[in-house]
Design a protein around this motif. Sequence first.
Motif, mmCIF file in Angstrom:
data_model
loop_
_atom_site.group_PDB
_atom_site.id
_atom_site.type_symbol
_atom_site.label_atom_id
_atom_site.label_comp_id
_atom_site.label_asym_id
_atom_site.label_seq_id
_atom_site.Cartn_x
_atom_site.Cartn_y
_atom_site.Cartn_z
ATOM 1 N N CYS A 47 0.632 -1.036 0.053
ATOM 2 C CA CYS A 47 -0.008 0.113 0.134
ATOM 3 C C CYS A 47 0.891 1.150 0.023
ATOM 4 C CB CYS A 47 -0.834 0.038 1.231
ATOM 5 S SG CYS A 47 -2.097 -1.337 1.333
ATOM 6 N N HIS A 48 2.205 0.928 0.070
ATOM 7 C CA HIS A 48 3.055 2.074 -0.160
ATOM 8 C C HIS A 48 2.991 3.117 1.353
ATOM 9 C CE1 HIS A 48 5.579 5.509 -1.685
ATOM 10 N NE2 HIS A 48 6.081 4.385 -2.379
ATOM 11 N N ILE A 49 2.720 2.483 2.293
ATOM 12 C CA ILE A 49 2.607 3.110 3.542
ATOM 13 C C ILE A 49 3.622 2.226 4.572
ATOM 14 C CG2 ILE A 49 0.554 4.310 3.437
ATOM 15 C CD1 ILE A 49 -0.783 1.893 4.841
ATOM 16 N N SER A 50 3.948 3.173 5.946
ATOM 17 C CA SER A 50 4.754 2.544 6.524
ATOM 18 C C SER A 50 3.796 1.485 7.674
ATOM 19 C CB SER A 50 5.357 3.130 7.577
ATOM 20 O OG SER A 50 4.559 4.202 8.192
ATOM 21 N N VAL A 51 4.373 0.623 8.360
ATOM 22 C CA VAL A 51 3.778 -0.353 9.358
ATOM 23 C C VAL A 51 3.046 0.419 10.233
ATOM 24 C CG1 VAL A 51 3.887 -2.130 10.920
ATOM 25 C CG2 VAL A 51 5.063 -2.337 8.940
ATOM 26 N N PRO A 52 3.619 1.587 10.990
ATOM 27 C CA PRO A 52 3.065 2.411 12.028
ATOM 28 C C PRO A 52 1.778 3.107 11.438
ATOM 29 C CG PRO A 52 5.370 2.586 12.036
ATOM 30 C CD PRO A 52 4.929 1.839 10.969
ATOM 31 N N THR A 53 1.865 3.600 10.149
ATOM 32 C CA THR A 53 0.724 4.249 9.527
ATOM 33 C C THR A 53 -0.384 3.267 9.128
ATOM 34 O OG1 THR A 53 2.377 6.036 8.507
ATOM 35 C CG2 THR A 53 0.084 5.796 7.511
ATOM 36 N N LEU A 54 -0.141 2.073 8.652
ATOM 37 C CA LEU A 54 -1.016 1.073 8.600
ATOM 38 C C LEU A 54 -1.646 0.764 9.847
ATOM 39 C CD1 LEU A 54 -2.289 -1.172 6.769
ATOM 40 C CD2 LEU A 54 -0.522 -2.521 7.545
ATOM 41 N N LYS A 55 -1.027 0.679 11.033
ATOM 42 C CA LYS A 55 -1.639 0.231 12.165
ATOM 43 C C LYS A 55 -2.607 1.448 12.685
ATOM 44 C CE LYS A 55 1.617 -3.291 13.756
ATOM 45 N NZ LYS A 55 2.511 -3.713 14.612
#
Length: 152
Positions: A47-55
Amino acid sequence: MDLFGDPVRLPSGRRGRPAHRYSQKNANKIMMLLALGWSVERVAAGCHISVPTLKKYYFSVLKTRAIQRDRLVAWQFERLMELAAAGNVSALKELQQMIERNDRMAASASLRDEADAPQPEKLGKKEQARRAAMEATEHGEWGSLLSGGYDA
């Protein structure tokens, strides 16, 4: 939009990366990737985002990770049923194949449950004879005679 449908962010003149914005399109994409069994790290990269942003933004979607596969299969059945009811023969054939696959999975799960059931303890001849003797002394008519409590 880039090749994969993600919005292209042009530099705004400000420093740093622009803040992520929640979108239902991304949420649906994340649900689909989770249904396919992808790890959180792989979903974030896809999704071209970081894991913290995803969470942070998609926590509610990640929380339902365990049921996403079932939801995807249910959605597939629903769409095929609609197409089959409308007279689409190839959808009817695909629906039949999915039903057969589902039945095979249910049968194998049933067999796996039976295999996981506790098996009775295997006893040798001597142990069987010893237990049979104990049973006879405890519950049989010989019990009082064999246990030493007889009147002579």
